[in-house]
Design a protein around this motif. Structure first.
Motif, PDB file in Angstrom:
ATOM      1  N   UNK A 196     -31.365  -3.521 -33.653  1.00 23.76           N
ATOM      2  CA  UNK A 196     -29.935  -3.796 -33.505  1.00 23.76           C
ATOM      3  C   UNK A 196     -29.689  -4.792 -32.371  1.00 23.76           C
ATOM      4  N   UNK A 197     -30.578  -4.814 -31.353  1.00 27.10           N
ATOM      5  CA  UNK A 197     -30.366  -5.719 -30.223  1.00 27.10           C
ATOM      6  C   UNK A 197     -30.385  -7.183 -30.661  1.00 27.10           C
ATOM      7  N   UNK A 198     -31.120  -7.498 -31.743  1.00 28.43           N
ATOM      8  CA  UNK A 198     -31.163  -8.883 -32.222  1.00 28.43           C
ATOM      9  C   UNK A 198     -29.816  -9.341 -32.779  1.00 28.43           C
ATOM     10  N   UNK A 199     -28.974  -8.398 -33.145  1.00 23.77           N
ATOM     11  CA  UNK A 199     -27.658  -8.758 -33.680  1.00 23.77           C
ATOM     12  C   UNK A 199     -26.649  -9.043 -32.576  1.00 23.77           C
ATOM     13  N   UNK A 200     -26.944  -8.686 -31.334  1.00 26.10           N
ATOM     14  CA  UNK A 200     -25.980  -8.872 -30.246  1.00 26.10           C
ATOM     15  C   UNK A 200     -25.544 -10.328 -30.078  1.00 26.10           C
ATOM     16  N   UNK A 201     -26.447 -11.328 -30.144  1.00 24.79           N
ATOM     17  CA  UNK A 201     -25.977 -12.719 -30.011  1.00 24.79           C
ATOM     18  C   UNK A 201     -25.090 -13.186 -31.161  1.00 24.79           C
ATOM     19  N   UNK A 202     -25.083 -12.440 -32.276  1.00 22.60           N
ATOM     20  CA  UNK A 202     -24.285 -12.846 -33.441  1.00 22.60           C
ATOM     21  C   UNK A 202     -22.853 -12.335 -33.383  1.00 22.60           C
ATOM     22  N   UNK A 250     -36.332 -17.082 -36.131  1.00 20.66           N
ATOM     23  CA  UNK A 250     -35.509 -17.931 -36.996  1.00 20.66           C
ATOM     24  C   UNK A 250     -35.150 -17.235 -38.306  1.00 20.66           C
ATOM     25  N   UNK A 251     -36.108 -16.606 -38.953  1.00 18.95           N
ATOM     26  CA  UNK A 251     -35.815 -15.921 -40.219  1.00 18.95           C
ATOM     27  C   UNK A 251     -34.846 -14.764 -40.007  1.00 18.95           C
ATOM     28  N   UNK A 252     -34.941 -14.087 -38.857  1.00 23.18           N
ATOM     29  CA  UNK A 252     -34.003 -12.999 -38.563  1.00 23.18           C
ATOM     30  C   UNK A 252     -32.592 -13.551 -38.381  1.00 23.18           C
ATOM     31  N   UNK A 253     -32.481 -14.673 -37.670  1.00 19.10           N
ATOM     32  CA  UNK A 253     -31.172 -15.281 -37.442  1.00 19.10           C
ATOM     33  C   UNK A 253     -30.542 -15.706 -38.763  1.00 19.10           C
ATOM     34  N   UNK A 259     -37.932 -11.781 -46.306  1.00 17.58           N
ATOM     35  CA  UNK A 259     -38.966 -12.811 -46.255  1.00 17.58           C
ATOM     36  C   UNK A 259     -39.829 -12.641 -45.004  1.00 17.58           C
ATOM     37  N   UNK A 260     -39.167 -12.336 -43.877  1.00 12.18           N
ATOM     38  CA  UNK A 260     -39.915 -12.104 -42.642  1.00 12.18           C
ATOM     39  C   UNK A 260     -40.853 -10.904 -42.788  1.00 12.18           C
ATOM     40  N   UNK A 306     -42.318 -21.461 -43.853  1.00 11.60           N
ATOM     41  CA  UNK A 306     -41.249 -20.607 -44.386  1.00 11.60           C
ATOM     42  C   UNK A 306     -39.937 -20.834 -43.630  1.00 11.60           C
ATOM     43  N   UNK A 307     -40.017 -20.955 -42.312  1.00 13.90           N
ATOM     44  CA  UNK A 307     -38.807 -21.163 -41.525  1.00 13.90           C
ATOM     45  C   UNK A 307     -38.190 -22.527 -41.835  1.00 13.90           C
ATOM     46  N   UNK A 308     -39.029 -23.556 -41.920  1.00 13.49           N
ATOM     47  CA  UNK A 308     -38.517 -24.894 -42.222  1.00 13.49           C
ATOM     48  C   UNK A 308     -37.841 -24.924 -43.594  1.00 13.49           C
ATOM     49  N   UNK A 309     -38.458 -24.270 -44.582  1.00 13.07           N
ATOM     50  CA  UNK A 309     -37.873 -24.215 -45.926  1.00 13.07           C
ATOM     51  C   UNK A 309     -36.546 -23.470 -45.917  1.00 13.07           C
ATOM     52  N   UNK A 310     -36.459 -22.367 -45.176  1.00  9.38           N
ATOM     53  CA  UNK A 310     -35.226 -21.579 -45.134  1.00  9.38           C
ATOM     54  C   UNK A 310     -34.094 -22.351 -44.480  1.00  9.38           C
ATOM     55  N   UNK A 311     -34.400 -23.114 -43.440  1.00 12.32           N
ATOM     56  CA  UNK A 311     -33.372 -23.937 -42.798  1.00 12.32           C
ATOM     57  C   UNK A 311     -32.892 -25.028 -43.750  1.00 12.32           C
ATOM     58  N   UNK A 312     -33.815 -25.612 -44.484  1.00 17.11           N
ATOM     59  CA  UNK A 312     -33.444 -26.633 -45.461  1.00 17.11           C
ATOM     60  C   UNK A 312     -32.538 -26.063 -46.544  1.00 17.11           C
TER      61      UNK A 312
END
Length: 442
Positions: A75-81, A373-376, A382-383, A429-435
């Motif tokens: 849950x802590x990863x969601x704090x910046x969102x 990046x995949x979490x964000x 996928x991660x 995988x991260x580069x493809x997801x950003x694209x």
């Protein structure tokens, strides 16, 4: 003198116009200072503690690092969102409640774990008194480190990078200094573990108070209903990201210490622990410093400016690659000449493990600044698939090498190569997801 002041002002103005680099420089200042103290004091530690004792610390740290990733169920990863302060304080309360619950579970599990099974994992013969203290220290370390991670992401959301940098410096000082002091008092191996806990969690309470300025008003905003709303809104983090992070932690270098202690010896684990402390940890500190700033910025740009997220991703990866290659080459050359002189003749064998792990350290260092990046992007599935694949690849490579009877350095080198392959796949995988994000939100 005037010229020097002018250059300083120019640098300050240049950084003001580049907030990302300014924040990274702040983070690196604290982290690098703390790490420098830790490195300088390492020769003292290697003369107070043996490779076997460092091997015990490596196994303890590995178990703690694997378990603590689910301390708040991610849950802590969601704090910046989270956008509003009221929602953020309620989500922080969710994190703390979850931490209390998981700490209780870890405590029950630690004392219920059978001695017979523990004997096959622990580097030293099981002693009831010592093992009881190790179990207690595991629970204490879990609670302290879990609380620090919550405070860290609260501070990341607030952009309080000065405060984070202070804690990074404090951690680099408190850990080794307390370990030296406890050794002088006869603390032996438990003292090494206690010092590690003190170092890892230093500054937790100060960080909480520094980043929550109007505490009384925000406390009044707490409610069970809003906490429940936040828990449901970000339910993918505990449902998918938490167990995926657990698999990821097992598949990281923490698994290596457990495998080595079982298949070979705690002494070898101690050599690798020192190598990681000197070679990999400086890169990891740089990577995590950039990661905190990257996560804070990406949490805002992921929905508003995907092109900026893409540009930042490639910029960070390229620069980290150049830095990591230079550092790994330098440490390999210097290590071969200086290891016995700096750390003592007892640690000479560590040179071969430095060479064996270099490729793995290089790959992990490149991925570290963009690891979430995949979490964000909320691609937790996928991660998770990648994390499972890495675990199977790295553990399978190690076990195959050990089963075929290869010596430890060759098996460890194969493990590092498997980590490198997994990291390359993750970057793709991260580069493809950003694209793909850009296509959806041009």
């Amino acid at each position: 003198m005037a010229f020097a002041r002018g250059r300083v002002r120019w640098l300050q103005d240049w950084l003001i116009r580049r907030p990302f680099l300014r924040n990274v420089s702040i983070m690196l200042g604290g982290a690098a200072g703390g790490q420098m103290v830790s490195i300088v004091l390492s020769p003292v530690l290697t003369r107070l503690y043996s490779p076997q004792q460092f091997g015990v610390l490596s196994v303890y740290s590995a178990i703690l690092a694997i378990l603590v990733v689910v301390a708040s169920l991610r849950y802590e990863l969601a704090l910046p969102l989270v956008r509003s302060d009221e929602d953020a304080i309620n989500l922080m309360a969710v994190c703390l409640c979850v931490l209390l619950a998981t700490t209780a579970v870890v405590g029950l599990g630690a004392f219920a774990f059978p001695d017979r099974l523990l004997d096959s994992l622990w580097p030293n013969p099981v002693n009831s008194i010592h093992v009881a203290s190790y179990r207690g220290l595991l629970i204490l370390g879990y609670a302290c480190l879990g609380a620090y991670f919550i405070a860290l992401y609260v501070a990341t959301r607030a952009g309080a990078f000065h405060s984070i940098a202070k804690t990074r410096f404090g951690q680099g000082v408190v850990g080794p200094v307390s370990q030296i002091g406890l050794a002088m008092l006869g603390g032996s191996t438990p003292g090494l573990l206690v010092g590690s806990i003190l170092g890892q969690s230093a500054g937790t309470f100060g960080l909480f108070f520094a980043v929550i300025p109007d505490r009384h008003a925000l406390v009044r905003a707490l409610s069970w209903q809003r906490m429940a709303d936040m828990a449901r809104r970000y339910s993918r983090f505990p449902l998918i990201a938490s167990w995926a992070a657990l698999i990821d932690a097992i598949g990281s270098n923490q698994l290596l210490y457990l495998l080595i202690s079982v298949q070979y010896s705690a002494r070898i684990a101690g050599f690798i622990f020192l190598v990681e402390r000197i070679v990999s940890r400086p890169l990891a500190i740089i990577g995590t410093s950039i990661l905190q700033v990257f996560v804070g910025e990406a949490g805002q740009t992921v929905s508003s400016d995907p092109a900026k997220l893409k540009s930042r991703f490639y910029q960070v990866v390229l620069r980290q690659f150049v830095l990591a290659v230079a550092w790994v080459v330098i440490t390999n050359v210097a290590g071969a000449m200086l290891f016995p002189f700096v750390f003592g003749a007892e640690w000479t064998e560590g040179i071969v493990y430095l060479q064996a792990m270099s490729l793995g350290y290089l790959a992990l260092a490149i991925v570290q600044p963009v690891f979430h990046t995949l979490q964000i992007l909320e691609k937790q599935s996928l991660a998770a698939a990648w994390q499972i694949g890495r675990l199977l690849l790295t553990a399978g490579t190690f076990e195959l090498g050990a089963a075929l009877g290869y010596d430890a350095p060759w098996v460890i080198a194969g493990y590092g190569a498997a980590q490198a392959v997994a990291c390359i796949v993750l970057l793709l995988l991260m580069a493809h997801s950003i694209q793909q994000l850009q296509k959806v939100r041009p």
